[in-house]
Every structure is written in structure tokens, then in C-alpha cells.
Design a protein around this motif. Sequence first.
Motif, PDB file in Angstrom:
ATOM      1  N   VAL A  55      45.990  96.226  52.882  1.00 22.04           N
ATOM      2  CA  VAL A  55      47.334  95.654  52.804  1.00 22.04           C
ATOM      3  C   VAL A  55      47.238  94.131  52.870  1.00 22.04           C
ATOM      4  N   ARG A  56      48.034  93.454  52.051  1.00 23.17           N
ATOM      5  CA  ARG A  56      48.094  92.002  52.060  1.00 23.17           C
ATOM      6  C   ARG A  56      49.539  91.548  52.206  1.00 23.17           C
ATOM      7  N   VAL A  57      49.782  90.620  53.112  1.00 25.71           N
ATOM      8  CA  VAL A  57      51.109  90.011  53.241  1.00 25.71           C
ATOM      9  C   VAL A  57      51.259  88.978  52.137  1.00 25.71           C
ATOM     10  N   ARG A  58      52.302  89.109  51.330  1.00 23.66           N
ATOM     11  CA  ARG A  58      52.488  88.225  50.188  1.00 23.66           C
ATOM     12  C   ARG A  58      53.594  87.195  50.382  1.00 23.66           C
ATOM     13  N   ALA A  59      54.613  87.503  51.220  1.00 24.49           N
ATOM     14  CA  ALA A  59      55.721  86.559  51.384  1.00 24.49           C
ATOM     15  C   ALA A  59      56.491  86.906  52.643  1.00 24.49           C
ATOM     16  N   SER A  62      63.597  85.509  56.197  1.00 27.76           N
ATOM     17  CA  SER A  62      64.377  85.689  57.416  1.00 27.76           C
ATOM     18  C   SER A  62      65.801  86.036  57.038  1.00 27.76           C
ATOM     19  N   SER A  63      66.464  86.790  57.885  1.00 27.74           N
ATOM     20  CA  SER A  63      67.850  87.173  57.638  1.00 27.74           C
ATOM     21  C   SER A  63      68.573  87.265  58.980  1.00 27.74           C
ATOM     22  N   PRO A  64      69.808  86.745  59.041  1.00 29.56           N
ATOM     23  CA  PRO A  64      70.566  86.854  60.298  1.00 29.56           C
ATOM     24  C   PRO A  64      70.877  88.297  60.669  1.00 29.56           C
ATOM     25  N   GLN A  65      70.754  89.207  59.710  1.00 32.08           N
ATOM     26  CA  GLN A  65      71.042  90.614  59.970  1.00 32.08           C
ATOM     27  C   GLN A  65      69.857  91.367  60.560  1.00 32.08           C
ATOM     28  N   VAL A  66      68.693  90.713  60.604  1.00 31.78           N
ATOM     29  CA  VAL A  66      67.480  91.359  61.096  1.00 31.78           C
ATOM     30  C   VAL A  66      66.872  90.506  62.196  1.00 31.78           C
ATOM     31  N   LYS A  67      66.541  91.127  63.306  1.00 30.28           N
ATOM     32  CA  LYS A  67      65.859  90.433  64.375  1.00 30.28           C
ATOM     33  C   LYS A  67      64.383  90.323  64.021  1.00 30.28           C
ATOM     34  N   GLY A  68      63.903  89.104  63.892  1.00 30.65           N
ATOM     35  CA  GLY A  68      62.534  88.890  63.446  1.00 30.65           C
ATOM     36  C   GLY A  68      62.483  88.621  61.956  1.00 30.65           C
ATOM     37  N   ASP A  69      61.288  88.635  61.408  1.00 29.35           N
ATOM     38  CA  ASP A  69      61.072  88.325  60.000  1.00 29.35           C
ATOM     39  C   ASP A  69      60.908  89.588  59.166  1.00 29.35           C
ATOM     40  N   MET A  70      61.121  89.423  57.866  1.00 28.50           N
ATOM     41  CA  MET A  70      60.814  90.466  56.894  1.00 28.50           C
ATOM     42  C   MET A  70      59.592  90.015  56.100  1.00 28.50           C
ATOM     43  N   MET A  71      58.582  90.857  56.019  1.00 26.55           N
ATOM     44  CA  MET A  71      57.336  90.526  55.340  1.00 26.55           C
ATOM     45  C   MET A  71      57.153  91.436  54.129  1.00 26.55           C
ATOM     46  N   LEU A  72      56.982  90.826  52.968  1.00 26.46           N
ATOM     47  CA  LEU A  72      56.684  91.594  51.759  1.00 26.46           C
ATOM     48  C   LEU A  72      55.182  91.826  51.711  1.00 26.46           C
ATOM     49  N   CYS A  73      54.773  93.094  51.728  1.00 26.33           N
ATOM     50  CA  CYS A  73      53.357  93.457  51.735  1.00 26.33           C
ATOM     51  C   CYS A  73      52.994  94.198  50.458  1.00 26.33           C
ATOM     52  N   GLU A  74      51.773  93.963  50.007  1.00 24.63           N
ATOM     53  CA  GLU A  74      51.240  94.663  48.836  1.00 24.63           C
ATOM     54  C   GLU A  74      50.123  95.587  49.275  1.00 24.63           C
ATOM     55  N   THR A  75      50.191  96.848  48.865  1.00 22.36           N
ATOM     56  CA  THR A  75      49.187  97.827  49.235  1.00 22.36           C
ATOM     57  C   THR A  75      48.212  98.058  48.089  1.00 22.36           C
ATOM     58  N   ARG A  76      46.969  98.369  48.444  1.00 24.30           N
ATOM     59  CA  ARG A  76      45.995  98.663  47.390  1.00 24.30           C
ATOM     60  C   ARG A  76      46.343  99.971  46.684  1.00 24.30           C
ATOM     61  N   ASN A  77      46.771 100.983  47.452  1.00 24.14           N
ATOM     62  CA  ASN A  77      47.133 102.273  46.877  1.00 24.14           C
ATOM     63  C   ASN A  77      48.615 102.302  46.513  1.00 24.14           C
ATOM     64  N   LYS A  78      48.953 103.105  45.565  1.00 25.32           N
ATOM     65  CA  LYS A  78      50.349 103.282  45.196  1.00 25.32           C
ATOM     66  C   LYS A  78      51.100 103.938  46.353  1.00 25.32           C
ATOM     67  N   VAL A  79      52.281 103.420  46.636  1.00 28.46           N
ATOM     68  CA  VAL A  79      53.046 103.909  47.774  1.00 28.46           C
ATOM     69  C   VAL A  79      53.616 105.296  47.474  1.00 28.46           C
ATOM     70  N   GLU A  80      53.320 106.243  48.341  1.00 31.73           N
ATOM     71  CA  GLU A  80      53.861 107.593  48.229  1.00 31.73           C
ATOM     72  C   GLU A  80      54.870 107.802  49.354  1.00 31.73           C
ATOM     73  N   PRO A  81      56.148 107.943  49.027  1.00 29.91           N
ATOM     74  CA  PRO A  81      57.180 108.062  50.071  1.00 29.91           C
ATOM     75  C   PRO A  81      56.909 109.178  51.071  1.00 29.91           C
ATOM     76  N   SER A  82      56.320 110.277  50.610  1.00 30.71           N
ATOM     77  CA  SER A  82      56.081 111.412  51.510  1.00 30.71           C
ATOM     78  C   SER A  82      55.024 111.107  52.565  1.00 30.71           C
ATOM     79  N   GLN A  83      54.210 110.063  52.330  1.00 34.60           N
ATOM     80  CA  GLN A  83      53.127 109.737  53.251  1.00 34.60           C
ATOM     81  C   GLN A  83      53.397 108.467  54.052  1.00 34.60           C
ATOM     82  N   ALA A  84      54.586 107.907  53.896  1.00 38.48           N
ATOM     83  CA  ALA A  84      54.915 106.647  54.572  1.00 38.48           C
ATOM     84  C   ALA A  84      55.936 106.886  55.676  1.00 38.48           C
TER      85      ALA A  84
END
Length: 336
Positions: A55-59, A62-84
Motif C-alpha cells: 500500500v502507498r499513500v498518494r495524497a 482534510s474535512s471539517p466533517q471528519v475528525k483527522g485526515d483522509m488519506m488516498l491510498c493505492e493498493t498493489r492488488n485490485k480491491v475486492e469489496p468482499s475482502q475489505a
Amino acid sequence: MANLTCPLSLFELLTWCCEENVNPAHAIVVSSVPSDTNIADIEEVVETVKAFGKVRVRAQKSSPQVKGDMMLCETRNKVEPSQAPPEILPPSVESPWKLTLIVENTDNRPDKFSIKLLSLLASEGKTLADIEPLLTQAKTVRSENTSSIIRAVGDLLEKVRPPQENNAFRRLCVFSGISPTPAGEETLDTWLEQAQLMLDECDCSSKEKRKWIVESLKGPVLEIIQAIRCNDPDATPEAYFAAIENVFSISESGEDLYFKFRSMQQQPNERLSDFVQRLENVLTKAVQKGGLSLFLRDRARVEQLLRGAVESDIMLLHLRLKERLNNPPSFMTQVK
């Protein structure tokens, strides 16, 4: 559908992916991350979901609606919703981090044209707001006569016509690709750095840049570029650089360079400024090859400096780097 804890709409998520050149099928948004969390720690925690792979953090957002930061991450494998999982609980943290999967949003997905448009705008550093004046202008022009249209196009061309080329960029140092490097020539890394600087700073046509590049080459490397020109006369200067680097350098991927950067340590008796310079050389290459987002460059540099510096605690305390992770200083500030 996307995790409801993420305040971004699907369109905004896709736009973010396009801006950071991340395939949505390999994208995860991690929310509620404390702002002082190290990038390496975020990647390590998200990688505990084995289905994601590396996994790599790409960006970061921040949002006033979320406590903390939002991090856009890129995964090496294709994301499978059933396994996340919907959230991850990092060690020694009370509140879990929320995961938002973009691939789950199959309903109401923007059409392919919209996604391509967003990608094109992102590649040019623009947004939808930047083209609104053009749409308004187009409506006005449509009502004008032919001569007015011709005059408007002529005015536009005058505005965008590049200025006279700066003679300071007309000559690059000679590079032949011969090893060991002959006297009077530059090494591959030095030549690439100088050529990339010319490419970034000089506001002239691609044709002129290709000409300057070719004029600085000879021997085996010139033969490679001549072969490229025969097959594709309109090949970009970036294509020239990529071919030269692929043939004449020891190949290191962006990910390899990123791991190399994260493992660097200050050597005994090495000055802090020299260590910062060593970090910067590897970090620059990692960013250029996509191993790390340009947006996260300053933060990654501070984190590795804090992690790798072993003999400069007093100076680091003076610089107060630990307190500046959320607003990290640039390279030039650190070497002053």
C-alpha cells in the motif's frame, strides 16, 4: 456503496483519483487518521489487510466533517469489496480508521467521457471550474460573425505564443553513455537532472527541446535516440529521457527507490546537511518514478530525517521538526 463516513461524493472521489493518477480499482480512502501519523505507519497498518498487498499513500485531504485526515491510498492488488473490512483499528489507538472503497460504487457511476475529461484536466493541473469561462465565451462567440471569430482566434494565439527561447538553455552538457564516463562528459544522473531542469524551466516547443537534447548526445546514446526518431518523429522529450534511462541506468522502480529512501540512515561523522542532501537525491528519483506523491514529498523527508538522523538530536530539537509534521518545511528551508 462507499463508506458513509466519508464526506466526499463518488464524483469527488473519482476526481481525486484522477488528480493523483490512481486507478479507482486500486484505491482506498482511509478516514479519521490523526494528522501527526507518519506515512510509513499508515501504510503498515493498511497492509495488515493482506488482500490489499503493498500500500502507498498518494495524497491527503482534510474535512471539517471528519475528525483527522483522509488519506488516498493505492493498493498493489485490485480491491475486492468482499475482502475489505469497513474499518481498521491500529495498535495503541482508541478510535478505528474508516475505509472507503470506490470500486463498490457501481450505481450512478459517471460515464467514461466524464472520467476521461477529469483525467485530462487533472493532467493539465486544471479543474472543471477552469473551463467554465471557456464555455461562456463559446456561447458568445457563436453569435458573432466569421471575421470576429478569426480575430478572436488570432488574439488567443498571440497570448499563448511562447516567448523567445532563452539562450541559457540552448546547450546541455555532453553525454555519450560510455562507461567509465569520459573526461569532459557528465554521468547519466547528472545529465538527466540538467536535462529535466531544462525541460521544466524552458517555455518553448517540444520540437526545440528535442533539438537541444539531440545536440548534447553522441556515441551509443545518440544511436538509441536516432532509432526512436526513425520510428516516431514526434516522440516527446520525456520519451527520450525514459529510453536513455532504461538503456543506460541500473533500473530501479519507484517502489524500490521509496524503500531505499525509507531505509536510509545518517552515517557516523556525517553532517546533518549532507544526510539531508543524500535523502533528497533518492527522494527526488522516487517522486519522479511514481514511488511517492509530490504532495507528500516534504512530509516524507521530515519523517525520514527524524527516523534516520542518529547524531543530531540537539539540532533536530532546535529545528522543531516533530512539531512541524503537519506543515513540513521544504528542502531549501532544511538546508539553511
